[in-house]
Enzyme design. Structure first.
Site: not given
Length: 578
Positions: A151, A304, A306, A308
């Site tokens: 993340s 960010d 990834d 999400d």
């Protein structure tokens, strides 16, 4: 090397055997030769465990690091569990990865271990956002899935998010059961690293329009987008996966004036322009904000690595770009979705929103106003996903999220979804602009109507084994010395999610908390202020979530009221951490 206990020395010796490849053995030997005691302890004192975000850690050699063997062991354990849960069935899984260093090779490794276990793998050809992995699980009818990402953690980290067949990250009992299977693996020799590669099916760009079109069908006010198609939007993927989808998503919805921050457009696991690739951080948003100022944007978005989570900046009353916090963004989204659907009489049957226990109560106030049910879950979007699955067709999920910049509108996936959120934030901005209002003005409208909430997150970082022990000691200290006042204000009740009980501080009466046990303490004052203490499940931190509330009589008083509430938070926190 006198500080290494017996268990650590045994693990180190094991990692020097021929069961491990030559490169790994050489790396371990170098740590020994360099007498790097602290690093050896941190690398071997425990095995990586699933937290709220799955498996996550610093990359390197050792049982407490992200590497071929810890990832292989996790995947073998998950494979064993899947075969027990779905006997005599074809088992399919999906695997994707982000832009972090080693993510692609880790993703290929995971796919190979699954394939070697006779499991069919849908492996993404290229990096894609985490929510697309969740989407793919349901789209392909998979039993599970894995996303390789840490993340928004610093570049030294990587991680492994494991999912179940509903597209949500593992929750009870599966999370603990998978850990039991992983722990039952006695030797790396039990890990099947090589097998039938024909079980691996590549997933290419063909899935992109399927995901994008499904999201576009959720649009509430497409006519507002058409009227504001030249809305000036700045977008930064912060060197992550968002670049593969967010611009396409915005274009699909009809936004024709999107400026991508070129300095952060190329996926890069070293994240060269930021310290932390986290849209919660001002530093990470700085380049996007600067570009917004240059072109006089209506909305600044950044996701960010990834994709999400999403952060935004909008112009305030003084015409300056201001970052909004996660509670504000989530509250605006919920307000837009509920107000718009209410106006159109599209709330549906048994509509509801979901927030976590550390997310602003403003969202519950908004839901109550529109006669929409609201639910609370533990921190971690997997619990929101679990609830959406549990309620199923009996109720209609509209929106929800976490204060940590993760949101989801509609139930296409079971995880927080930044591309989905970006599209709705852009549509929301377009809709309110067509009504002659900025996003910031709408936020003040909300504060005037529902109460002015001021939230602050205070994180204390405590690294390594010593840090983990210090965090445990802090939580134990709070439980042993429960505060009766915070900042001079009486504490009305204390919720201990580890003990599953709420204590009324005036009467001493204790009542049960029905959520799963979690190491969280909440202090609620007679004014309705809330301070929550929670060790992070994914980072070496203890977090304090503060929420206070005031009355905004006149919008011109907002800044002065903010300062008053900020000072109140500071006074209250002094009684918690000194």
């Amino acid at each position: 090397m006198g500080n290494l206990d017996k268990d650590i020395l045994e693990k180190i010796d094991d990692w020097l055997t021929s069961s491990y490849d030559e490169k790994t053995r050489a790396s371990v030997q170098k740590l020994i030769d360099d007498q790097a005691e602290t690093e050896l302890i941190d690398s071997f004192y425990k095995d990586l465990e699933f937290g709220t975000g799955g498996l996550r850690g610093i990359m390197g050699v050792g049982s407490n690091r992200m590497n071929k063997y810890t990832i292989g062991k996790a995947t073998q354990g998950l494979s064993n569990y899947l075969k027990k849960q779905f006997p005599n069935q074809e088992i399919k899984v999906a695997v994707s990865y982000d832009s972090r260093n080693n993510s692609q090779s880790f993703g290929q490794l995971v796919a190979q271990v699954f394939a070697a276990n006779g499991i069919k793998v849908y492996l993404f050809n290229e990096l894609r956002p985490t929510p697309m992995l969740s989407f793919a699980i349901r789209h392909f009818g998979c039993k599970s899935g894995v996303m390789l990402t840490a993340s928004h953690n610093p570049k030294e980290y990587n991680g492994y998010k494991a999912y179940w067949n509903d597209g949500s990250q593992l929750t009870a009992p599966h999370d603990k059961n998978v850990i039991d299977e992983v722990n039952a693996i006695a030797s790396v020799k039990d890990i099947q690293f090589e097998g039938n590669l024909q079980n691996i099916i590549p997933v290419g760009e063909e899935i992109d329009p399927i995901y994008i079109d499904a999201n576009k069908a959720l649009s509430i006010h497409p006519e507002a987008v058409l009227a504001q198609k030249d809305l000036k939007i700045v977008y930064s993927p912060i060197h992550g996966t968002g670049i593969t989808i967010v611009p396409k998503m915005l274009a699909s919805w009809g936004f024709e004036n999107v400026t991508v921050v070129t300095e952060q457009a190329t996926p890069d696991g070293n994240f060269p322009t930021v310290i932390y690739p986290n849209p919660e951080e001002e530093d990470a948003m700085a380049l996007a904000k600067k570009k917004g100022e240059e072109i006089d944007a209506d909305l600044v978005l950044a996701t960010d690595p990834d994709a999400d989570r999403v952060g935004i900046a909008v112009k305030n009353s003084q015409g300056q770009f201001q970052l909004l916090n996660g509670n504000q963004i989530g509250s605006l989204l919920i307000y837009y979705v509920l107000s718009a659907k209410s106006d159109l009489k599209q709330l549906g049957n048994n509509p509801y929103i979901v927030k976590t226990i550390v997310t602003s109560n403003l969202q519950a106030d908004i839901a109550n106003h529109y006669h929409v049910a609201h639910y609370e879950t533990l921190t971690g979007f997997k619990y929101i996903g679990e609830l959406i699955t549990k309620l199923g067709d009996s109720a209609q999920y509209l929106a929800g999220g976490e204060e940590s910049y993760g949101y989801l509108v509609g139930d296409l996936v079971r995880d927080k979804d930044a591309p989905n959120s970006c599209a709705f934030l852009a549509e929301m901005t377009a809709y309110f602009k067509s009504k002659g209002k900025t996003v910031y003005e709408v936020l003040l409208d909300i504060y005037q109507e529902f109460g002015c909430y001021q939230e602050k997150l205070i994180s204390l970082t405590k690294k390594g084994k010593a840090g983990a022990e210090e965090i445990q000691a802090m939580m134990a200290g709070l439980r042993q010395n429960l505060p009766t006042k915070l900042g001079g204000i009486e504490v009305k009740e204390i919720r201990d999610y580890e003990l599953s009980q709420t204590t009324d501080m005036k009467t001493g009466h204790k009542s049960e908390i029905t959520l799963p046990k979690s190491d969280v303490l909440q202090f609620i004052t007679v004014d309705g202020d809330v301070i929550s203490a929670r060790p992070s499940g994914t980072e070496p931190k203890i977090k304090f979530y503060c929420s206070v509330k005031g009355t905004l009589q006149d919008k011109s008083n907002y800044l002065s009221l903010q300062n008053i509430l900020e000072e109140k938070v500071d006074r209250m926190m002094k009684d918690i951490v000194g």
